[in-house]
Design an enzyme around this catalytic site. Sequence first.
Site, mmCIF file in Angstrom:
data_model
loop_
_atom_site.group_PDB
_atom_site.id
_atom_site.type_symbol
_atom_site.label_atom_id
_atom_site.label_comp_id
_atom_site.label_asym_id
_atom_site.label_seq_id
_atom_site.Cartn_x
_atom_site.Cartn_y
_atom_site.Cartn_z
ATOM 1 N N ARG A 75 0.825 -1.200 0.000
ATOM 2 C CA ARG A 75 0.000 0.000 0.000
ATOM 3 C C ARG A 75 0.867 1.261 0.000
ATOM 4 O O ARG A 75 1.987 1.261 0.506
ATOM 5 C CB ARG A 75 -0.879 0.055 1.255
ATOM 6 C CG ARG A 75 -1.731 -1.172 1.498
ATOM 7 C CD ARG A 75 -2.840 -1.289 0.458
ATOM 8 N NE ARG A 75 -3.706 -2.422 0.724
ATOM 9 C CZ ARG A 75 -3.566 -3.625 0.192
ATOM 10 N NH1 ARG A 75 -2.577 -3.865 -0.643
ATOM 11 N NH2 ARG A 75 -4.410 -4.586 0.471
ATOM 12 N N ASP A 92 4.022 -2.874 3.407
ATOM 13 C CA ASP A 92 3.160 -4.032 3.589
ATOM 14 C C ASP A 92 2.783 -4.029 5.064
ATOM 15 O O ASP A 92 3.533 -4.501 5.903
ATOM 16 C CB ASP A 92 3.903 -5.316 3.219
ATOM 17 C CG ASP A 92 3.082 -6.574 3.447
ATOM 18 O OD1 ASP A 92 1.923 -6.452 3.910
ATOM 19 O OD2 ASP A 92 3.598 -7.671 3.182
ATOM 20 N N TYR A 93 1.641 -3.457 5.403
ATOM 21 C CA TYR A 93 1.275 -3.332 6.808
ATOM 22 C C TYR A 93 0.292 -4.427 7.251
ATOM 23 O O TYR A 93 -0.232 -4.362 8.343
ATOM 24 C CB TYR A 93 0.719 -1.932 7.122
ATOM 25 C CG TYR A 93 -0.565 -1.563 6.422
ATOM 26 C CD1 TYR A 93 -1.793 -2.005 6.876
ATOM 27 C CD2 TYR A 93 -0.555 -0.722 5.322
ATOM 28 C CE1 TYR A 93 -2.970 -1.660 6.247
ATOM 29 C CE2 TYR A 93 -1.707 -0.361 4.680
ATOM 30 C CZ TYR A 93 -2.934 -0.831 5.164
ATOM 31 O OH TYR A 93 -4.086 -0.468 4.524
ATOM 32 N N HIS A 94 0.039 -5.418 6.418
ATOM 33 C CA HIS A 94 -0.893 -6.479 6.788
ATOM 34 C C HIS A 94 -0.219 -7.547 7.612
ATOM 35 O O HIS A 94 0.906 -7.819 7.529
ATOM 36 C CB HIS A 94 -1.516 -7.096 5.543
ATOM 37 C CG HIS A 94 -2.453 -6.173 4.875
ATOM 38 N ND1 HIS A 94 -2.090 -5.374 3.828
ATOM 39 C CD2 HIS A 94 -3.752 -5.872 5.116
ATOM 40 C CE1 HIS A 94 -3.118 -4.653 3.445
ATOM 41 N NE2 HIS A 94 -4.130 -4.926 4.221
#
Length: 94
Positions: A75, A92-94
């Site tokens: 993102r 990538d913060y997931h």
Amino acid sequence: MEIRTISHKGLRRLFLEDSAKGVPAEAAGKLRAMLAFLQDMNDPDKLRAFPSWKAHQLGGDRKGEWSLHVTRNWRLTFRIKDGEIWDIDYEDYH
């Protein structure tokens, strides 16, 4: 809106020097388009004009940040403060 800070080194290079070194080749075109749009944008609600970007504001400890979908889990995130864009990151913060 004026872009004030870009946290991600490769993204900063893409914006300032138009060099894709430091970002995935398959994402460079989309990231360029997003950065150009953010720079020219005058109303955050316009972000929703591109459904594939899945623009939304984050919640919890990241409340106030915006997120745009780039690829899979990756993102473009940023804050809007006083008509300026701050802390743009590619993550990538997931």
